[in-house]
Design a protein around this motif. Structure first.
Motif, mmCIF file in Angstrom:
data_model
loop_
_atom_site.group_PDB
_atom_site.id
_atom_site.type_symbol
_atom_site.label_atom_id
_atom_site.label_comp_id
_atom_site.label_asym_id
_atom_site.label_seq_id
_atom_site.Cartn_x
_atom_site.Cartn_y
_atom_site.Cartn_z
ATOM 1 N N ASP A 153 41.533 30.445 30.243
ATOM 2 C CA ASP A 153 41.852 31.587 31.101
ATOM 3 C C ASP A 153 40.632 32.479 31.301
ATOM 4 O OD1 ASP A 153 44.465 30.862 31.574
ATOM 5 O OD2 ASP A 153 45.282 32.040 29.905
ATOM 6 N N GLU A 154 39.859 32.694 30.247
ATOM 7 C CA GLU A 154 38.665 33.527 30.380
ATOM 8 C C GLU A 154 37.585 32.825 31.206
ATOM 9 O OE1 GLU A 154 37.304 34.994 26.609
ATOM 10 O OE2 GLU A 154 39.142 36.145 26.252
ATOM 11 N N VAL A 155 37.507 31.503 31.102
ATOM 12 C CA VAL A 155 36.579 30.763 31.972
ATOM 13 C C VAL A 155 36.963 30.963 33.431
ATOM 14 C CG1 VAL A 155 35.767 28.480 32.662
ATOM 15 C CG2 VAL A 155 35.975 29.040 30.230
ATOM 16 N N ARG A 156 38.262 30.852 33.716
ATOM 17 C CA ARG A 156 38.729 31.059 35.090
ATOM 18 C C ARG A 156 38.435 32.493 35.545
ATOM 19 N NH1 ARG A 156 42.697 26.926 33.764
ATOM 20 N NH2 ARG A 156 43.844 28.362 32.407
ATOM 21 N N GLU A 157 38.585 33.453 34.653
ATOM 22 C CA GLU A 157 38.292 34.845 34.993
ATOM 23 C C GLU A 157 36.826 35.004 35.390
ATOM 24 O OE1 GLU A 157 38.041 39.266 32.833
ATOM 25 O OE2 GLU A 157 38.522 37.480 31.664
ATOM 26 N N ILE A 158 35.918 34.425 34.614
ATOM 27 C CA ILE A 158 34.485 34.542 34.896
ATOM 28 C C ILE A 158 34.138 33.863 36.215
ATOM 29 C CG2 ILE A 158 32.186 33.840 34.109
ATOM 30 C CD1 ILE A 158 33.280 34.192 31.224
ATOM 31 N N VAL A 159 34.692 32.690 36.444
ATOM 32 C CA VAL A 159 34.438 31.982 37.709
ATOM 33 C C VAL A 159 34.916 32.827 38.887
ATOM 34 C CG1 VAL A 159 35.047 29.956 39.093
ATOM 35 C CG2 VAL A 159 34.461 29.692 36.657
ATOM 36 N N GLY A 160 36.098 33.425 38.750
ATOM 37 C CA GLY A 160 36.611 34.282 39.821
ATOM 38 C C GLY A 160 35.720 35.477 40.086
ATOM 39 N N LEU A 161 35.180 36.072 39.025
ATOM 40 C CA LEU A 161 34.282 37.218 39.189
ATOM 41 C C LEU A 161 32.967 36.800 39.849
ATOM 42 C CD1 LEU A 161 34.891 39.061 35.797
ATOM 43 C CD2 LEU A 161 35.527 39.873 38.077
ATOM 44 N N MET A 162 32.448 35.626 39.514
ATOM 45 C CA MET A 162 31.236 35.136 40.172
ATOM 46 C C MET A 162 31.476 34.959 41.661
ATOM 47 S SD MET A 162 29.233 32.507 37.605
ATOM 48 C CE MET A 162 30.575 31.332 37.385
ATOM 49 N N GLU A 163 32.629 34.404 42.008
ATOM 50 C CA GLU A 163 32.957 34.222 43.416
ATOM 51 C C GLU A 163 33.095 35.567 44.116
ATOM 52 O OE1 GLU A 163 35.480 30.067 43.515
ATOM 53 O OE2 GLU A 163 36.489 31.886 42.802
ATOM 54 N N ARG A 164 33.711 36.547 43.440
ATOM 55 C CA ARG A 164 33.935 37.851 44.053
ATOM 56 C C ARG A 164 32.620 38.593 44.290
ATOM 57 N NH1 ARG A 164 37.286 42.123 40.666
ATOM 58 N NH2 ARG A 164 38.801 40.410 40.775
ATOM 59 N N TYR A 165 31.752 38.610 43.299
ATOM 60 C CA TYR A 165 30.552 39.437 43.396
ATOM 61 C C TYR A 165 29.373 38.729 44.057
ATOM 62 C CZ TYR A 165 32.954 42.766 40.388
ATOM 63 O OH TYR A 165 33.856 43.671 39.887
#
Length: 258
Positions: A153-165
């Motif tokens: 879940d935390e890996v998915r969170e980091i990937v999502g933040l990379m995509e967002r920023y």
């Protein structure tokens, strides 16, 4: 050595502010330096300045480019009867982590490579690692959240933040086994034409070893000690788009005078 730098977006006769100190140090050392507009190049217009002197082998020093964009730069320079010292293939080999990983896997943290659609839970379970460092093929997350994860879940969170920023994931996702590091020990070395250069003129054996494994005319090697005092390779990069980090500008351009 002839160097190609991005110009100031508002004054094409001056270097971009981010590269101005290095550009002027290179000029002071008697090196031939050219400028080009990165913005114009992105629109398909490549005009190096001074145009009447543009020939021979060129070393690019500028912003990171995707391998595809770098190949376009290689073609644009060839059309001006000059040539990039580093080929598009060599650029990719140092710029993308999966391209250099196999050559260096014994001296760098274990890594698996995933796509956005992979089953992260299954992939992470197969590693047996307790924690992970997450990045794409080039960069890690630079927000306060950081890039360390302890579950899928935390890996998915980091990937999502990379995509967002950052707007996209470049290449794919790298999940690396987390190691406790001593960040104050990190040092960047450069290899130019098979010669290794150190900011303080001391080159560790691990750097000499890595330098012999990589087929590229100019690349950077980032070494850091882990909590057990073991030197580890954290990043390999194409030297053309690698920051100087702690390097003094005059010391850095001295490589190109040799």
């Amino acid at each position: 050595m002839q160097l190609l730098y991005p110009c100031d977006p508002f004054d094409k006769n001056q270097p971009d502010e981010a590269y101005a100190e290095e550009f002027h140090a290179a000029k002071a050392a008697g090196l031939t330096c050219f400028l080009f507009s990165a913005e114009d190049f992105a629109s398909g217009d490549f005009r190096p300045r001074p145009a009447n002197q543009f020939s021979g082998n060129i070393l690019y020093r500028g912003w990171m480019l995707t391998p595809e964009r770098y190949a376009q730069l290689e073609q644009a320079i060839a059309a001006k009867n000059a040539a990039l010292l580093t080929t598009a293939h060599q650029y990719r080999q140092c710029h993308y982590l999966p391209a250099w990983y196999e050559a260096c896997r014994d001296v760098t943290p274990g890594t698996i490579f995933l796509t956005r659609d992979d089953d992260f839970d299954a992939a992470l379970a197969s590693t047996g690692w307790q924690a992970y460092f997450v990045k794409d093929y080039v960069k890690s997350l630079t927000t306060s959240r950081g890039s360390v994860a302890r579950n899928a879940d935390e890996v998915r969170e980091i990937v999502g933040l990379m995509e967002r920023y950052r707007g996209q994931i470049e290449g794919g996702i790298c999940v690396r086994e987390f190691e406790e590091l001593l960040p104050e020990t990190e040092e960047r070395y450069f290899v130019l034409s098979d010669q290794v250069y150190a900011r303080e003129d001391v080159v560790p054996d691990i750097v000499l070893d890595i330098a012999r494994r990589i087929d590229s005319p100019f690349f950077s090697i980032d070494i850091v000690l882990n909590s057990h005092g073991v030197a580890r390779l954290m990043e390999l990069g194409d030297g053309q788009v690698s920051d100087r980090k702690k390097w003094d500008a005059a010391k850095f351009v001295g490589m190109f005078e040799a």
